[in-house]
Design an enzyme around this catalytic site. Structure first.
Site, PDB file in Angstrom:
ATOM      1  N   ASP A 123       0.821  -1.199   0.000  1.00 28.97           N
ATOM      2  CA  ASP A 123       0.000   0.000   0.000  1.00 28.97           C
ATOM      3  C   ASP A 123       0.864   1.262   0.000  1.00 28.97           C
ATOM      4  O   ASP A 123       1.714   1.429  -0.862  1.00 28.97           O
ATOM      5  CB  ASP A 123      -0.966  -0.073   1.194  1.00 28.97           C
ATOM      6  CG  ASP A 123      -2.031   0.996   1.202  1.00 28.97           C
ATOM      7  OD1 ASP A 123      -2.944   0.931   0.366  1.00 28.97           O
ATOM      8  OD2 ASP A 123      -1.938   1.910   2.045  1.00 28.97           O
ATOM      9  N   HIS A 288      -7.325  -6.638   0.190  1.00 28.03           N
ATOM     10  CA  HIS A 288      -6.258  -5.636   0.188  1.00 28.03           C
ATOM     11  C   HIS A 288      -5.164  -5.967   1.189  1.00 28.03           C
ATOM     12  O   HIS A 288      -3.988  -5.737   0.917  1.00 28.03           O
ATOM     13  CB  HIS A 288      -6.859  -4.270   0.512  1.00 28.03           C
ATOM     14  CG  HIS A 288      -5.858  -3.157   0.530  1.00 28.03           C
ATOM     15  ND1 HIS A 288      -5.037  -2.866  -0.543  1.00 28.03           N
ATOM     16  CD2 HIS A 288      -5.531  -2.265   1.510  1.00 28.03           C
ATOM     17  CE1 HIS A 288      -4.264  -1.834  -0.241  1.00 28.03           C
ATOM     18  NE2 HIS A 288      -4.541  -1.455   0.994  1.00 28.03           N
TER      19      HIS A 288
END
Length: 312
Positions: A123, A288
């Site tokens: 991320d 994610h």
């Protein structure tokens, strides 16, 4: 049920395992002021682990102990996050540019005795790692990235469905203090809204990590820093990208969640091949937060890649 009660319930089903058992905790001072908090474990070739938003180095709790069998693992809190320093943002957001954040990591690794190292990142940390490989190519042996495509290209390719799914990408970039004041009304609830969406059948965050995330995110300084991270991404980081004339030569492994936004909205490998010369990767089952949702699969993919490039 209070937000904290819901957080406890969210974490209750996931045992922590060895939550950084035996890790050394160190605060590395920076030449420009402030310090970076690190968890360090293992011995061998150096491997830097960089977390995402809105987390801390605790996100690597299920991955770092296994990697520490083969590497000296350094899990760092990025500036603005966790126990690291949180400078005030400025008009051009340069304090939270990925160039500045990458520079922190060069200093940290040099202070720990490592001129060259591999990087595993997720991320926002992966955006820092991308800039680290671009600005300091001699430093980075190999780069493994979890669940992002490059920043400039994501903004370029984004369409309405992505904007609806990732509206925080745009909302957090609004001028201070509007997002900060809204989040500060209930930071726990905002954090859980952002993160409490694992795909069906995948375990949630472990209790120890979740408690650290919520505590670290709750201060005005942390909230402001995280907003500045996104403001920088939409402005000065893209300017730095646009100034480049070539692609990074660092070997790059990209993994993304088959059930996540990257798979749904972008051609991840094609976008990375615009920015790097040697790219491999694939979608893997998960959303994610791959290092916490499916750590065994992450290790199975990144372990051989990192070992291949661990030595010159």
């Amino acid at each position: 049920m209070t937000v904290r009660d819901r957080a406890a319930a969210l974490a209750g089903a996931r045992p922590a395992g060895r939550f950084f058992e035996g890790a050394e905790e160190r605060r590395v001072p920076l030449s420009g002021g402030g310090e970076i908090f690190c968890r360090i474990m293992g011995a061998g070739p150096p491997l830097l682990l960089l977390h995402g938003y809105p987390q801390t180095s605790a996100m690597w709790h299920a991955v770092a102990p296994e990697l520490a069998r083969d590497f000296r693992v350094i899990c760092a809190d990025l500036r603005g996050y966790g126990a690291s320093h949180k400078p005030a943002g400025g008009g051009d957001h340069a304090a939270y540019s990925k160039r500045a954040m990458a520079g922190d990591m060069v200093e940290v690794m040099q202070a720990l005795g490592h001129e060259r190292f591999a990087v595993l990142s997720h991320d926002r940390g992966a955006r820092v790692a991308h800039r680290l490989a671009a600005d300091h190519p001699a430093r980075v042996r190999a780069l493994a990235i979890l669940d992002i495509a490059p920043t400039r290209e994501m903004y370029r390719e984004a369409r309405t469905p992505f904007a609806h799914a990732y509206w925080h990408w745009y909302w957090l970039t609004l001028p201070a203090p509007f997002p900060e004041e809204m989040i500060a009304q209930d930071p726990d609830r905002f954090w859980l809204w952002k993160c409490d969406t694992p795909p069906a059948g995948l375990a949630p965050f472990c209790r120890e990590a979740l408690e650290e995330y919520l505590s670290a995110f709750a201060t005005p300084e942390a909230i402001h820093a995280s907003c500045e991270d996104y403001r920088a991404a939409a402005t000065i980081d893209i300017a730095h990208d646009d100034a480049e004339t070539g692609r990074i030569g660092t070997p790059l492994l990209v993994l993304w969640g088959a059930d996540g936004a990257i798979e749904a909205h972008f051609d991840c490998l094609a976008l990375w091949r615009e920015r790097a010369t040697t790219v491999e990767g694939q979608a893997i089952p998960g959303g994610h937060y791959l290092a916490e949702e499916c750590p065994e699969r992450v290790l199975a993919e990144v372990g051989p890649f990192l070992k291949l490039h661990a030595e010159d």
